[in-house]
Design a protein around this motif. Structure first.
Motif, PDB file in Angstrom:
ATOM      1  N   TRP A  64       0.844  -1.306   0.110  1.00  0.00           N
ATOM      2  CA  TRP A  64      -0.175   0.088   0.006  1.00  0.00           C
ATOM      3  C   TRP A  64       0.738   1.091  -0.018  1.00  0.00           C
ATOM      4  O   TRP A  64       0.458   2.321   0.156  1.00  0.00           O
ATOM      5  CB  TRP A  64      -0.872  -0.176   1.221  1.00  0.00           C
ATOM      6  CG  TRP A  64      -1.699  -1.410   1.266  1.00  0.00           C
ATOM      7  CD1 TRP A  64      -1.631  -2.108   2.452  1.00  0.00           C
ATOM      8  CD2 TRP A  64      -2.688  -1.932   0.402  1.00  0.00           C
ATOM      9  NE1 TRP A  64      -2.262  -3.237   2.181  1.00  0.00           N
ATOM     10  CE2 TRP A  64      -2.980  -2.894   0.997  1.00  0.00           C
ATOM     11  CE3 TRP A  64      -3.152  -1.576  -0.736  1.00  0.00           C
ATOM     12  CZ2 TRP A  64      -3.956  -3.949   0.488  1.00  0.00           C
ATOM     13  CZ3 TRP A  64      -4.121  -2.410  -1.441  1.00  0.00           C
ATOM     14  CH2 TRP A  64      -4.576  -3.618  -0.918  1.00  0.00           C
ATOM     15  N   THR A  93      -0.451  -2.460  -5.428  1.00  0.00           N
ATOM     16  CA  THR A  93      -0.812  -3.509  -4.500  1.00  0.00           C
ATOM     17  C   THR A  93      -1.834  -4.546  -4.696  1.00  0.00           C
ATOM     18  O   THR A  93      -1.696  -5.703  -4.611  1.00  0.00           O
ATOM     19  CB  THR A  93      -0.662  -2.718  -3.302  1.00  0.00           C
ATOM     20  OG1 THR A  93       0.253  -1.785  -2.958  1.00  0.00           O
ATOM     21  CG2 THR A  93      -0.576  -3.820  -2.146  1.00  0.00           C
ATOM     22  N   HIS A 102      -6.149  -9.883   3.229  1.00  0.00           N
ATOM     23  CA  HIS A 102      -5.465  -8.318   3.410  1.00  0.00           C
ATOM     24  C   HIS A 102      -4.275  -8.447   4.124  1.00  0.00           C
ATOM     25  O   HIS A 102      -4.546  -8.938   5.283  1.00  0.00           O
ATOM     26  CB  HIS A 102      -6.705  -7.684   3.869  1.00  0.00           C
ATOM     27  CG  HIS A 102      -6.162  -5.986   3.917  1.00  0.00           C
ATOM     28  ND1 HIS A 102      -5.781  -5.559   5.022  1.00  0.00           N
ATOM     29  CD2 HIS A 102      -5.977  -5.165   3.098  1.00  0.00           C
ATOM     30  CE1 HIS A 102      -5.313  -4.441   4.821  1.00  0.00           C
ATOM     31  NE2 HIS A 102      -5.433  -4.165   3.310  1.00  0.00           N
ATOM     32  N   THR A 107      -1.620  -5.993   6.116  1.00  0.00           N
ATOM     33  CA  THR A 107      -1.193  -4.694   6.555  1.00  0.00           C
ATOM     34  C   THR A 107       0.264  -5.014   7.438  1.00  0.00           C
ATOM     35  O   THR A 107       0.226  -5.766   8.367  1.00  0.00           O
ATOM     36  CB  THR A 107      -1.832  -3.934   7.515  1.00  0.00           C
ATOM     37  OG1 THR A 107      -3.035  -3.423   6.724  1.00  0.00           O
ATOM     38  CG2 THR A 107      -1.334  -2.901   8.178  1.00  0.00           C
ATOM     39  N   LEU A 130       1.470  -0.747  10.225  1.00  0.00           N
ATOM     40  CA  LEU A 130       1.194   0.444  10.059  1.00  0.00           C
ATOM     41  C   LEU A 130       2.291   1.398  10.544  1.00  0.00           C
ATOM     42  O   LEU A 130       2.652   2.341   9.793  1.00  0.00           O
ATOM     43  CB  LEU A 130      -0.087   0.929  11.043  1.00  0.00           C
ATOM     44  CG  LEU A 130      -1.412   0.083  10.218  1.00  0.00           C
ATOM     45  CD1 LEU A 130      -2.710   0.559  11.091  1.00  0.00           C
ATOM     46  CD2 LEU A 130      -1.725   0.731   8.926  1.00  0.00           C
ATOM     47  N   MET A 134       5.099   1.111   7.734  1.00  0.00           N
ATOM     48  CA  MET A 134       4.574   1.675   6.676  1.00  0.00           C
ATOM     49  C   MET A 134       4.666   3.142   6.700  1.00  0.00           C
ATOM     50  O   MET A 134       5.176   4.052   5.741  1.00  0.00           O
ATOM     51  CB  MET A 134       3.126   1.461   6.402  1.00  0.00           C
ATOM     52  CG  MET A 134       3.058  -0.140   5.790  1.00  0.00           C
ATOM     53  SD  MET A 134       1.335  -0.828   6.094  1.00  0.00           S
ATOM     54  CE  MET A 134       0.445   0.004   5.154  1.00  0.00           C
ATOM     55  N   VAL A 162      -1.720   6.109   6.091  1.00  0.00           N
ATOM     56  CA  VAL A 162      -1.254   4.719   5.758  1.00  0.00           C
ATOM     57  C   VAL A 162      -2.443   3.622   6.375  1.00  0.00           C
ATOM     58  O   VAL A 162      -2.955   2.836   5.745  1.00  0.00           O
ATOM     59  CB  VAL A 162       0.041   4.031   6.411  1.00  0.00           C
ATOM     60  CG1 VAL A 162       1.146   4.742   5.618  1.00  0.00           C
ATOM     61  CG2 VAL A 162       0.334   4.127   7.815  1.00  0.00           C
ATOM     62  N   THR A 198      -5.487   4.119   4.034  1.00  0.00           N
ATOM     63  CA  THR A 198      -5.047   3.635   2.603  1.00  0.00           C
ATOM     64  C   THR A 198      -5.070   2.003   2.778  1.00  0.00           C
ATOM     65  O   THR A 198      -5.838   1.367   2.156  1.00  0.00           O
ATOM     66  CB  THR A 198      -3.727   3.692   2.115  1.00  0.00           C
ATOM     67  OG1 THR A 198      -3.675   5.191   2.276  1.00  0.00           O
ATOM     68  CG2 THR A 198      -3.390   3.470   0.891  1.00  0.00           C
ATOM     69  N   SER A 199      -4.612   1.625   4.020  1.00  0.00           N
ATOM     70  CA  SER A 199      -4.669   0.243   3.891  1.00  0.00           C
ATOM     71  C   SER A 199      -6.159  -0.401   4.132  1.00  0.00           C
ATOM     72  O   SER A 199      -6.715  -1.266   3.695  1.00  0.00           O
ATOM     73  CB  SER A 199      -3.698  -0.545   5.264  1.00  0.00           C
ATOM     74  OG  SER A 199      -3.621  -1.737   5.294  1.00  0.00           O
ATOM     75  N   THR A 200      -6.884   0.441   5.113  1.00  0.00           N
ATOM     76  CA  THR A 200      -8.311   0.042   5.239  1.00  0.00           C
ATOM     77  C   THR A 200      -8.950  -0.058   3.894  1.00  0.00           C
ATOM     78  O   THR A 200     -10.044  -1.033   3.790  1.00  0.00           O
ATOM     79  CB  THR A 200      -8.860   1.072   6.086  1.00  0.00           C
ATOM     80  OG1 THR A 200      -8.132   1.148   7.492  1.00  0.00           O
ATOM     81  CG2 THR A 200     -10.299   0.605   6.642  1.00  0.00           C
ATOM     82  N   GLY A 257      -7.732  -0.549   1.260  1.00  0.00           N
ATOM     83  CA  GLY A 257      -7.270  -1.878   0.423  1.00  0.00           C
ATOM     84  C   GLY A 257      -8.219  -2.988   0.974  1.00  0.00           C
ATOM     85  O   GLY A 257      -8.614  -4.012   0.186  1.00  0.00           O
ATOM     86  N   HIS A 300      -8.139   0.572  12.381  1.00  0.00           N
ATOM     87  CA  HIS A 300      -8.085  -0.065  10.926  1.00  0.00           C
ATOM     88  C   HIS A 300      -8.970  -1.188  10.772  1.00  0.00           C
ATOM     89  O   HIS A 300      -9.831  -1.280  10.017  1.00  0.00           O
ATOM     90  CB  HIS A 300      -6.699  -0.407  10.646  1.00  0.00           C
ATOM     91  CG  HIS A 300      -6.382  -1.197   9.706  1.00  0.00           C
ATOM     92  ND1 HIS A 300      -6.746  -0.919   8.291  1.00  0.00           N
ATOM     93  CD2 HIS A 300      -5.652  -2.681   9.606  1.00  0.00           C
ATOM     94  CE1 HIS A 300      -6.370  -2.110   7.661  1.00  0.00           C
ATOM     95  NE2 HIS A 300      -5.720  -3.029   8.623  1.00  0.00           N
TER      96      HIS A 300
END
Lengths: 151, 214, 371
Positions: free
Chosen positions: C89, C135, C158, C160, C163, C166, C194, C197-199, C201, C242
């Motif tokens: 991500w 990603t 998924h 991560t 965090l 990242m 981050v 963004t990851s969430t 994703g 998250h």
């Protein structure tokens, strides 16, 4: 007592989720009579939860009685095991006026006990599971448990 | 301020991570005629020893070490040009870097800071340092110690290749090799012909001093 | 149409898979199957024992996942198709990723944040944008392949990495560490970026597949680098937000918390993590030693399935006998953990782990982990 008001939109939702008007009234009556419910005073909202038969029903409604949502799940609360007071919610436990926060609750289904995060407080015997948790996370967990126990 | 106060002040300001104060005291040290080397070793280095001990006991962590390092370097940058030639020449030399193939350098950076604070002359080659470059630098600078780190098991074999390259250059008898990093161990150090292994930055100082014969 | 070249193994043994699947489900459904399950977290090791390279594992998700499938049958491990790397991500936020021969993909070149004021210029891609990003595409390429050719294995995951790590990559790890003291608001801004963004994703993955297991690491947020209060402030608190947000968007229900590295001083704070009914808690080290199974059981046994942590140094440099003895001890200590137990490594099995060491873990589980 509160007169339950169900709009057509919410009626459709109840139908989709297999929840009857009788279920809803029983939950609301329970919450109102015992005050074992959560409230959002600023928004005049209420959240009551009751175990009926083999399912737990949760109903959120306005002070006026108008339903905003209702959902159910098969897991039953076994015990609230831990409290995370820093992670607060605006909901307040009506009976004691205690602000609620995240709790960890042991939930039981088909003999399997597993933890889930919910809202509660030290004075509340009830764990309030968010709608998204109930209709997604818990629902999938239930389905997987049924599948894997039967596999 | 007298000499003792200045040196103590440098040490305390280093521990506190107060770069403005260390810079001020460094200038004060020079103004009052304190030898630059004494100011570094008796002031900043003493502060970093405290920092190192606090790191070991869990009172300080990496952010505080980096802040203290900032403060230390603020003073060293002022004092270094005034180091007497013979003192500079007497510093044991260390070539340090993350082994070829690896880019994780926070551990190496901590060791570099501690070695700097302890009066070593450091040649920091950074990360993903080609094997030949590390050995060549040791040869060019006449280093007493080559300190290599890695975080990855996949690049551990390259540590042995650095040792082999030092042998090929004919300088292994003059250069001690110190290795470190999460996947490494004393046993591994022995197996590749390295001279020592350090479990963390604090240990690395004591080991490096021993290797450099101090 | 013939299968792609990544399907290079004969058909998976369905008998074996049936048993492996029941064994894997055991800890989560409270019904132990035949024996303790084993997960050395195979990543590029799976490609390497299949004759490919570490780089190929990461550059070719289908190959990577296929090799994990085959390696799991080969070693008799749990049937989970995990494929991931640490710098997920981040390309979506302006980082450049480089694939390497000796490492998982690394962030190279200039970081998108050089100065504190740059943090405000970062733009969080929304769910639809993340779903078009590199990603997500990599994961979907792999998962669609698994769904088609190994449907019984299919669980979209998924990932991560951590965090904190990242966020640190956006600016450089040393600088981020320093900024936790000098510019904490900026660090929080980066964490928020981050995390969101990851969430997104996770939500994108859940939108595509209906659900997604979530793997979240606590790696930079560990006891070697940060004090417990900062591990919480710049780590766990963001995990909670998250996971909640991802769950709300359809992520979950499976959660695997992988606390990598040393968590000697902070392992208790993770009790305040967000838990789902299917949570695995995995802690790598207590100081320099493997995190004790007895302590994991005591603290987390009633909350989650726990996972043991054979030292990865031992996996790489130890003998099979040493790995077996350590495994035996861990299995005997952990097999009766109330919410289930999985025998594993402290982190992914090193790429060049001698295969007999992986086998030693399984041998110990077969001999000492029977139910």
């Amino acid at each position: 007592m509160v007169n339950v008001v169900i709009t057509p939109t919410v009626a459709n939702l109840l139908k989709e989720r297999g929840i009857t008007e009788a279920n809803v009234k029983e939950v609301v009556d329970y919450g109102e009579s015992t005050k074992d419910k959560a409230v959002l005073p600023a928004e005049k909202m209420n959240w009551a939860v009751k175990r009926i038969g083999a399912a737990t029903f949760a109903v959120q409604y306005k002070d006026s009685g108008e339903l905003t949502t209702a959902f159910s799940y098969k897991v039953a609360l076994k015990a609230i095991t831990d409290f995370v007071p820093e992670d607060k919610t605006d909901w307040v436990y009506a009976k004691t006026n205690e602000q609620m926060y995240r709790v960890r609750a042991d939930m039981e289904y088909i003999g399997v006990v597993r933890a889930a995060s919910a809202w509660g407080c030290t004075s509340s015997p009830t764990a309030f599971i968010d709608e998204f948790m109930a209709i997604k996370t818990i629902a999938i967990a239930q389905m997987l448990l049924e599948k894997k126990k039967g596999a | 301020m007298d000499r003792a106060e200045i040196l103590k002040g440098l040490a305390d300001a280093t521990v506190a991570g107060d770069a403005e104060k260390t810079a001020g005291l460094a200038n004060e040290a020079l103004r009052t005629g304190i030898d630059a080397y004494d100011a570094i070793m008796g002031g900043c280095a003493e502060g970093m020893k405290v920092v190192s001990n606090k790191y070991e006991t869990g009172e300080m962590y990496v952010p505080e070490i980096l802040l203290s390092a900032e403060a230390m370097y603020a003073a060293i940058d002022i004092l270094k040009p005034h180091l007497k030639v013979e003192k500079a020449a007497a510093q044991a030399k260390v070539v340090i870097g993350v082994v070829e193939g690896d880019i994780h350098d926070i551990g190496k950076n901590l060791v570099r800071i501690m070695l700097d604070a302890s009066g070593f002359k450091i040649f920091d080659l950074g990360r993903d340092v080609p094997i030949k470059d590390m050995a060549a630098k040791a040869a060019t600078e006449g280093a007493q110690v080559v300190a290599i780190s890695t975080l990855m098991t996949t690049t551990m074999p390259n540590m042995k290749r650095v040792v082999d390259e030092l042998k090929a250059l004919g300088i292994k008898d003059k250069v001690k090799v110190l290795i470190g990093g999460a996947p490494t161990s004393e046993e591994f150090a022995k197996s590749i012909g390295a001279d020592a292994w350090a479990k963390d930055a604090t240990a690395a100082i004591k080991v490096a001093e021993k290797l450099a014969g101090r | 149409m013939s299968a792609p070249s990544e399907v290079f193994f004969p058909d998976i043994n369905t008998d074996w898979h049936g048993h492996a699947a029941k064994r894997f489900a055991g800890p989560f459904v409270g019904v132990p199957y035949d024996r303790v399950d084993v997960d050395p977290i195979l990543l590029p090791h799976a490609a390497i024992i299949s004759g490919y390279t570490l780089r190929e594992f990461y550059e070719r998700p289908k190959l990577g996942l296929a090799s994990v499938v085959y390696a799991n049958e080969f070693y008799d491990l749990l049937p989970v198709t995990h494929w991931f790397y640490s710098n997920v991500w981040l390309r979506e936020l302006g980082c450049k990723l480089e694939f390497k021969d000796t490492l998982p993909p690394v962030v190279t070149g200039d970081r998108p944040v050089k100065n504190p004021e740059d943090a405000d210029k970062l733009r969080i891609p929304d769910v639809s944008e993340v779903a078009k990003g590199p990603t997500f595409s990599g994961f979907v390429e792999g998962y669609d392949f698994v769904k088609q050719y190994f449907p019984n294995w299919f669980v979209p995951i998924h990932f991560t990495f951590c965090l904190t790590a990242m966020a640190a990559e956006l600016v450089g790890v040393d600088k981020f560490m320093l900024w936790t003291l000098k510019q904490p608001k900026i660090c929080h801004k980066l964490m928020e970026t981050v995390m969101e963004t990851s969430t997104n994703g996770a939500i994108a993955l859940a939108n595509k597949y209906g659900f997604c297991m979530m793997v979240i690491g606590g790696v930079l947020a560990n006891s070697d680098l940060l004090p417990p209060a900062k591990v919480k402030e710049f780590g766990m608190d963001y995990h909670v937000r998250h996971v909640k947000k991802a769950f709300k968007g359809g992520g979950g229900p499976q959660l695997w918390y992988h606390l990598c590295g040393n968590h000697a001083r902070d392992y208790m704070i993770w009790k305040d993590e967000f838990f789902s009914p299917f949570t695995v808690m995995h802690i790598g080290y207590m100081g320099k030693e493997s995190f004790p199974v007895t302590e994991a059981k005591k603290v987390y046994g009633n909350m989650a399935t726990i996972m043991s942590s054979v030292d990865t140094k031992l996996m790489y440099r130890g003998t099979p006998k040493e790995v077996y003895e350590v495994s035996k001890k861990m299995i005997l200590e952990g097999k009766d953990s109330p919410r289930g137990f999985i025998h594993g490594c402290a982190c992914e099995a090193p790429a060049y782990t001698p295969p007999t060491n992986i086998y030693a873990m399984v041998k110990a589980a077969r001999e000492w982990g029977k139910y």
